[in-house]
Design a protein around this motif. Structure first.
Motif, PDB file in Angstrom:
ATOM      1  N   PRO A   1       8.819  10.395  11.959  1.00  0.00           N
ATOM      2  CA  PRO A   1       9.522   9.220  12.495  1.00  0.00           C
ATOM      3  C   PRO A   1       8.747   7.952  12.128  1.00  0.00           C
ATOM      4  O   PRO A   1       7.512   7.931  12.189  1.00  0.00           O
ATOM      5  N   THR A   2       9.465   6.917  11.767  1.00  0.00           N
ATOM      6  CA  THR A   2       8.777   5.671  11.401  1.00  0.00           C
ATOM      7  C   THR A   2       8.395   4.837  12.615  1.00  0.00           C
ATOM      8  O   THR A   2       7.760   3.786  12.466  1.00  0.00           O
ATOM      9  N   ASP A   3       8.726   5.290  13.835  1.00  0.00           N
ATOM     10  CA  ASP A   3       8.313   4.561  15.037  1.00  0.00           C
ATOM     11  C   ASP A   3       6.800   4.375  15.080  1.00  0.00           C
ATOM     12  O   ASP A   3       6.299   3.391  15.626  1.00  0.00           O
TER      13      ASP A   3
ATOM     14  N   ALA B   1      -0.096  10.632   9.608  1.00  0.00           N
ATOM     15  CA  ALA B   1       1.001   9.776  10.065  1.00  0.00           C
ATOM     16  C   ALA B   1       0.688   9.276  11.475  1.00  0.00           C
ATOM     17  O   ALA B   1       0.261  10.062  12.320  1.00  0.00           O
ATOM     18  N   PRO B   2       0.896   8.006  11.752  1.00  0.00           N
ATOM     19  CA  PRO B   2       0.658   7.495  13.099  1.00  0.00           C
ATOM     20  C   PRO B   2       1.677   8.050  14.078  1.00  0.00           C
ATOM     21  O   PRO B   2       2.776   8.457  13.690  1.00  0.00           O
ATOM     22  N   VAL B   3       1.320   8.061  15.348  1.00  0.00           N
ATOM     23  CA  VAL B   3       2.143   8.682  16.392  1.00  0.00           C
ATOM     24  C   VAL B   3       2.637   7.619  17.365  1.00  0.00           C
ATOM     25  O   VAL B   3       1.883   6.723  17.772  1.00  0.00           O
ATOM     26  N   TYR B   4       3.901   7.732  17.725  1.00  0.00           N
ATOM     27  CA  TYR B   4       4.500   6.832  18.721  1.00  0.00           C
ATOM     28  C   TYR B   4       4.894   7.648  19.951  1.00  0.00           C
ATOM     29  O   TYR B   4       5.421   8.753  19.832  1.00  0.00           O
TER      30      TYR B   4
ATOM     31  N   MET C   1      11.668  11.276   6.314  1.00  0.00           N
ATOM     32  CA  MET C   1      11.288  10.078   7.065  1.00  0.00           C
ATOM     33  C   MET C   1      12.534   9.564   7.774  1.00  0.00           C
ATOM     34  O   MET C   1      13.578   9.377   7.138  1.00  0.00           O
ATOM     35  N   GLU C   2      12.452   9.348   9.080  1.00  0.00           N
ATOM     36  CA  GLU C   2      13.631   8.833   9.769  1.00  0.00           C
ATOM     37  C   GLU C   2      13.281   7.567  10.540  1.00  0.00           C
ATOM     38  O   GLU C   2      12.240   7.485  11.178  1.00  0.00           O
TER      39      GLU C   2
END
Length: 305
Positions: A117-119, A164-167, A190-191
Protein backbone atom coordinates in the motif's frame (compact mmCIF):
# COMPACT_ATOMS: atom_id res chain seq x y z
CA UNK A 1 -17.34 5.30 -19.62
CA UNK A 2 -13.74 6.37 -19.47
CA UNK A 3 -12.21 9.40 -21.14
CA UNK A 4 -10.50 8.59 -24.45
CA UNK A 5 -12.82 5.61 -24.85
CA UNK A 6 -11.55 4.90 -28.37
CA UNK A 7 -8.23 3.93 -26.78
CA UNK A 8 -9.89 1.04 -24.97
CA UNK A 9 -11.68 -2.17 -25.89
CA UNK A 10 -14.65 -2.79 -23.63
CA UNK A 11 -15.41 -6.30 -22.34
CA UNK A 12 -18.69 -6.82 -20.49
CA UNK A 13 -19.55 -9.67 -18.12
CA UNK A 14 -20.51 -11.97 -20.97
CA UNK A 15 -17.11 -11.42 -22.58
CA UNK A 16 -15.34 -11.93 -19.25
CA UNK A 17 -17.24 -15.17 -18.70
CA UNK A 18 -16.15 -16.33 -22.15
CA UNK A 19 -12.53 -15.51 -21.29
CA UNK A 20 -12.93 -17.54 -18.11
CA UNK A 21 -14.36 -20.48 -20.04
CA UNK A 22 -11.22 -20.59 -22.16
CA UNK A 23 -8.92 -20.75 -19.13
CA UNK A 24 -7.74 -24.01 -17.53
CA UNK A 25 -10.21 -25.38 -15.01
CA UNK A 26 -9.80 -23.72 -11.61
CA UNK A 27 -9.06 -26.20 -8.82
CA UNK A 28 -10.50 -24.84 -5.59
CA UNK A 29 -9.76 -27.95 -3.51
CA UNK A 30 -6.76 -26.30 -1.84
CA UNK A 31 -8.05 -22.77 -2.22
CA UNK A 32 -7.61 -20.39 0.68
CA UNK A 33 -10.71 -18.58 1.90
CA UNK A 34 -10.70 -14.87 1.14
CA UNK A 35 -12.80 -12.63 3.35
CA UNK A 36 -14.14 -10.27 0.69
CA UNK A 37 -17.49 -9.17 -0.78
CA UNK A 38 -16.72 -11.42 -3.79
CA UNK A 39 -18.18 -14.88 -4.15
CA UNK A 40 -16.67 -17.84 -5.98
CA UNK A 41 -18.48 -17.08 -9.24
CA UNK A 42 -17.18 -13.52 -9.24
CA UNK A 43 -13.64 -14.74 -8.64
CA UNK A 44 -13.78 -17.31 -11.43
CA UNK A 45 -15.68 -15.23 -14.01
CA UNK A 46 -14.07 -11.81 -13.47
CA UNK A 47 -10.90 -11.91 -11.38
CA UNK A 48 -9.23 -14.89 -13.05
CA UNK A 49 -9.65 -13.42 -16.58
CA UNK A 50 -8.07 -10.17 -15.36
CA UNK A 51 -5.18 -12.17 -13.89
CA UNK A 52 -4.81 -13.89 -17.27
CA UNK A 53 -4.52 -10.49 -18.98
CA UNK A 54 -1.78 -9.54 -16.52
CA UNK A 55 0.01 -12.86 -17.04
CA UNK A 56 0.11 -12.17 -20.77
CA UNK A 57 1.76 -8.81 -20.16
CA UNK A 58 4.26 -10.45 -17.82
CA UNK A 59 5.13 -12.99 -20.52
CA UNK A 60 5.60 -10.20 -23.07
CA UNK A 61 7.99 -8.34 -20.76
CA UNK A 62 10.03 -11.49 -20.10
CA UNK A 63 10.33 -12.21 -23.82
CA UNK A 64 11.40 -8.64 -24.51
CA UNK A 65 14.10 -8.77 -21.82
CA UNK A 66 15.37 -12.12 -23.05
CA UNK A 67 15.43 -11.02 -26.71
CA UNK A 68 17.28 -7.81 -25.89
CA UNK A 69 19.85 -9.55 -23.70
CA UNK A 70 18.85 -7.19 -20.91
CA UNK A 71 20.78 -7.87 -17.72
CA UNK A 72 17.44 -7.80 -15.95
CA UNK A 73 16.67 -11.17 -17.52
CA UNK A 74 19.63 -12.85 -15.79
CA UNK A 75 18.69 -15.47 -13.25
CA UNK A 76 20.77 -13.88 -10.48
CA UNK A 77 18.75 -10.66 -10.56
CA UNK A 78 15.02 -10.92 -9.99
CA UNK A 79 13.36 -7.87 -11.53
CA UNK A 80 9.73 -7.85 -10.45
CA UNK A 81 6.78 -7.02 -12.64
CA UNK A 82 5.27 -3.95 -10.97
CA UNK A 83 1.51 -3.42 -11.07
CA UNK A 84 -0.05 -0.12 -10.04
CA UNK A 85 -3.59 -0.34 -8.68
CA UNK A 86 -5.29 3.06 -8.52
CA UNK A 87 -8.67 4.42 -7.50
CA UNK A 88 -10.61 6.47 -5.01
CA UNK A 89 -10.65 6.02 -1.28
CA UNK A 90 -13.15 3.23 -0.44
CA UNK A 91 -13.42 1.93 -4.01
CA UNK A 92 -11.94 -1.43 -2.99
CA UNK A 93 -8.25 -1.21 -3.90
CA UNK A 94 -7.00 -3.36 -1.02
CA UNK A 95 -9.61 -6.04 -1.69
CA UNK A 96 -8.82 -6.06 -5.40
CA UNK A 97 -5.08 -6.24 -4.71
CA UNK A 98 -5.59 -9.30 -2.50
CA UNK A 99 -7.89 -10.95 -5.04
CA UNK A 100 -5.42 -10.37 -7.88
CA UNK A 101 -2.57 -11.69 -5.75
CA UNK A 102 -4.58 -14.84 -5.10
CA UNK A 103 -5.64 -15.21 -8.75
CA UNK A 104 -2.06 -14.79 -9.99
CA UNK A 105 -0.81 -17.36 -7.52
CA UNK A 106 -3.38 -19.98 -8.43
CA UNK A 107 -2.83 -19.44 -12.15
CA UNK A 108 0.98 -19.50 -12.04
CA UNK A 109 3.11 -21.72 -9.82
CA UNK A 110 5.85 -20.61 -7.44
CA UNK A 111 5.35 -16.86 -7.76
CA UNK A 112 6.43 -14.53 -4.97
CA UNK A 113 3.88 -11.70 -4.93
CA UNK A 114 4.14 -8.69 -2.64
CA UNK A 115 1.35 -6.23 -1.83
CA UNK A 116 2.51 -2.71 -1.01
CA UNK A 117 0.00 0.00 0.00
CA UNK A 118 1.30 3.47 -0.80
CA UNK A 119 -0.18 4.86 2.45
CA UNK A 120 3.23 4.21 4.00
CA UNK A 121 4.70 6.87 1.72
CA UNK A 122 2.53 9.61 3.21
CA UNK A 123 4.42 12.20 5.21
CA UNK A 124 3.95 11.59 8.95
CA UNK A 125 1.14 13.57 10.56
CA UNK A 126 3.58 15.85 12.38
CA UNK A 127 5.18 16.86 9.10
CA UNK A 128 1.83 17.25 7.36
CA UNK A 129 0.72 19.53 10.19
CA UNK A 130 3.95 21.57 9.96
CA UNK A 131 3.38 21.99 6.22
CA UNK A 132 -0.28 22.90 6.68
CA UNK A 133 -1.34 19.76 4.79
CA UNK A 134 -3.11 17.72 7.45
CA UNK A 135 -6.51 18.54 5.93
CA UNK A 136 -5.20 17.48 2.52
CA UNK A 137 -4.01 14.05 3.59
CA UNK A 138 -4.22 11.74 0.59
CA UNK A 139 -3.78 14.56 -1.92
CA UNK A 140 -0.68 14.32 -4.14
CA UNK A 141 1.33 16.86 -2.11
CA UNK A 142 0.86 14.83 1.11
CA UNK A 143 3.02 11.97 -0.21
CA UNK A 144 6.80 11.69 -0.06
CA UNK A 145 7.08 11.09 -3.80
CA UNK A 146 10.89 11.03 -3.77
CA UNK A 147 10.83 8.22 -1.20
CA UNK A 148 8.28 6.31 -3.29
CA UNK A 149 10.36 6.69 -6.46
CA UNK A 150 13.49 5.53 -4.63
CA UNK A 151 11.59 2.44 -3.47
CA UNK A 152 10.46 1.70 -7.03
CA UNK A 153 14.01 2.19 -8.34
CA UNK A 154 15.33 -0.35 -5.85
CA UNK A 155 12.73 -2.84 -7.04
CA UNK A 156 13.62 -2.16 -10.66
CA UNK A 157 17.31 -2.70 -9.94
CA UNK A 158 16.55 -6.13 -8.55
CA UNK A 159 17.68 -5.37 -5.00
CA UNK A 160 17.53 -8.53 -2.88
CA UNK A 161 15.41 -6.89 -0.17
CA UNK A 162 13.62 -3.55 -0.25
CA UNK A 163 12.02 -2.03 2.85
CA UNK A 164 8.52 -0.60 2.44
CA UNK A 165 7.28 1.92 5.02
CA UNK A 166 4.26 0.96 7.13
CA UNK A 167 1.08 2.94 7.74
CA UNK A 168 -1.27 2.27 10.64
CA UNK A 169 -4.98 2.87 10.13
CA UNK A 170 -5.35 2.24 13.85
CA UNK A 171 -3.28 5.33 14.64
CA UNK A 172 -3.96 7.10 11.32
CA UNK A 173 -0.25 7.73 10.87
CA UNK A 174 2.99 6.36 9.43
CA UNK A 175 4.75 3.99 11.84
CA UNK A 176 8.26 5.43 11.89
CA UNK A 177 9.98 2.50 13.62
CA UNK A 178 8.51 -0.25 11.43
CA UNK A 179 9.02 -1.38 7.84
CA UNK A 180 7.90 -4.26 5.67
CA UNK A 181 10.70 -6.21 3.94
CA UNK A 182 10.01 -7.07 0.30
CA UNK A 183 12.34 -9.93 -0.60
CA UNK A 184 12.98 -11.12 -4.17
CA UNK A 185 9.41 -10.73 -5.46
CA UNK A 186 8.31 -11.83 -8.91
CA UNK A 187 5.37 -9.42 -8.85
CA UNK A 188 4.72 -6.34 -6.76
CA UNK A 189 1.20 -4.94 -6.56
CA UNK A 190 1.31 -1.30 -5.47
CA UNK A 191 -2.06 0.11 -4.49
CA UNK A 192 -2.88 3.74 -3.82
CA UNK A 193 -4.69 6.85 -4.95
CA UNK A 194 -1.91 8.77 -6.67
CA UNK A 195 0.33 6.32 -8.52
CA UNK A 196 -0.66 7.65 -11.95
CA UNK A 197 -0.15 11.35 -11.25
CA UNK A 198 1.40 13.00 -14.35
CA UNK A 199 3.87 15.13 -12.38
CA UNK A 200 5.25 18.47 -13.47
CA UNK A 201 6.04 18.13 -17.17
CA UNK A 202 7.96 21.41 -17.23
CA UNK A 203 10.38 20.13 -14.59
CA UNK A 204 10.79 16.79 -16.44
CA UNK A 205 11.02 14.92 -13.17
CA UNK A 206 10.57 11.20 -12.76
CA UNK A 207 7.17 10.08 -11.56
CA UNK A 208 5.98 6.83 -9.99
CA UNK A 209 4.13 5.72 -13.12
CA UNK A 210 7.47 5.62 -14.98
CA UNK A 211 8.29 2.46 -13.02
CA UNK A 212 4.99 0.60 -13.45
CA UNK A 213 4.79 -2.28 -15.92
CA UNK A 214 1.00 -2.40 -15.84
CA UNK A 215 -1.56 -0.05 -14.34
CA UNK A 216 -5.15 -0.65 -13.29
CA UNK A 217 -7.77 1.95 -12.40
CA UNK A 218 -10.75 0.82 -10.33
CA UNK A 219 -13.76 2.86 -11.39
CA UNK A 220 -17.31 3.20 -10.05
CA UNK A 221 -20.05 5.79 -9.90
CA UNK A 222 -19.18 8.45 -7.34
CA UNK A 223 -22.50 7.99 -5.54
CA UNK A 224 -21.61 4.33 -4.96
CA UNK A 225 -18.10 5.14 -3.74
CA UNK A 226 -19.48 7.77 -1.36
CA UNK A 227 -21.94 5.22 -0.01
CA UNK A 228 -19.19 2.62 0.46
CA UNK A 229 -17.01 5.19 2.23
CA UNK A 230 -19.85 6.22 4.55
CA UNK A 231 -20.73 2.64 5.46
CA UNK A 232 -17.07 1.79 6.07
CA UNK A 233 -16.49 4.89 8.19
CA UNK A 234 -19.50 4.11 10.39
CA UNK A 235 -18.43 0.46 10.80
CA UNK A 236 -14.87 1.44 11.73
CA UNK A 237 -16.09 4.03 14.22
CA UNK A 238 -18.42 1.49 15.80
CA UNK A 239 -15.53 -0.96 16.12
CA UNK A 240 -13.34 1.74 17.68
CA UNK A 241 -15.71 2.47 20.58
CA UNK A 242 -13.87 -0.01 22.80
CA UNK A 243 -10.34 1.02 21.78
CA UNK A 244 -9.43 4.48 23.14
CA UNK A 245 -5.97 4.30 21.52
CA UNK A 246 -7.30 4.35 17.99
CA UNK A 247 -7.67 7.53 15.97
CA UNK A 248 -11.38 6.96 15.36
CA UNK A 249 -12.18 6.74 19.07
CA UNK A 250 -12.64 10.52 18.99
CA UNK A 251 -16.00 9.82 17.33
CA UNK A 252 -17.09 7.29 19.98
CA UNK A 253 -19.78 9.53 21.47
CA UNK A 254 -21.57 10.10 18.16
CA UNK A 255 -24.66 8.17 17.13
CA UNK A 256 -25.10 6.65 13.68
CA UNK A 257 -26.83 9.69 12.21
CA UNK A 258 -24.05 11.96 13.46
CA UNK A 259 -21.38 9.57 12.15
CA UNK A 260 -23.08 9.60 8.75
CA UNK A 261 -23.02 13.41 8.77
CA UNK A 262 -19.29 13.39 9.58
CA UNK A 263 -18.57 10.87 6.82
CA UNK A 264 -20.46 12.89 4.24
CA UNK A 265 -18.70 16.08 5.33
CA UNK A 266 -15.31 14.36 4.98
CA UNK A 267 -16.32 13.09 1.56
CA UNK A 268 -17.47 16.47 0.26
CA UNK A 269 -14.46 18.41 1.59
CA UNK A 270 -11.60 15.88 1.22
CA UNK A 271 -12.10 12.51 -0.45
CA UNK A 272 -14.63 13.57 -3.07
CA UNK A 273 -12.58 16.62 -3.94
CA UNK A 274 -9.40 14.56 -4.22
CA UNK A 275 -11.23 12.13 -6.51
CA UNK A 276 -12.54 14.87 -8.78
CA UNK A 277 -9.40 17.00 -8.91
CA UNK A 278 -6.58 14.46 -8.83
CA UNK A 279 -7.56 10.79 -8.98
CA UNK A 280 -10.23 10.62 -11.69
CA UNK A 281 -8.13 12.67 -14.17
CA UNK A 282 -5.51 9.87 -14.10
CA UNK A 283 -7.99 7.23 -15.29
CA UNK A 284 -7.06 7.63 -19.00
CA UNK A 285 -3.44 6.76 -18.14
CA UNK A 286 -4.33 3.25 -16.97
CA UNK A 287 -3.73 0.13 -19.05
CA UNK A 288 -6.87 -1.48 -17.66
CA UNK A 289 -10.01 0.08 -16.17
CA UNK A 290 -12.18 -2.09 -13.94
CA UNK A 291 -15.71 -0.76 -13.49
CA UNK A 292 -17.65 -1.89 -10.42
CA UNK A 293 -21.40 -1.87 -9.95
CA UNK A 294 -23.13 -0.73 -6.76
CA UNK A 295 -22.87 -4.25 -5.27
CA UNK A 296 -19.06 -4.24 -5.76
CA UNK A 297 -19.23 -6.72 -8.61
CA UNK A 298 -17.33 -6.06 -11.81
CA UNK A 299 -19.75 -5.25 -14.61
CA UNK A 300 -17.19 -4.51 -17.33
CA UNK A 301 -13.53 -3.78 -17.98
CA UNK A 302 -11.79 -1.57 -20.52
CA UNK A 303 -8.43 -2.72 -21.83
CA UNK A 304 -6.07 -0.38 -23.65
CA UNK A 305 -5.82 -1.33 -27.30
Amino acid sequence: MSDGKNNYARHDRQALAQMAANLPAFDSSSDEAIDTPYDRTEFEEAILPIADIINRHIAIKRRQMTASGDQAANADRRIPFIIGLVGSVAVGKSTMAELLRHALQVSTEHLQIALVPTDGFLFPNAELEARGLLERKGFPESFDTEKLIDFLKQLQRGSATVEAPVYSHFYYDVVSDQSMPITAPDIVIMEGVNLLQPGNIEESREKPSDFLDFSIYIDANEADIKSWFTDRFIALCEAARSTPETFLYRFATLNQRELRDVAQFVWSTINGKNLADHILPTRPFADLIIHKASDHRINYIELRR
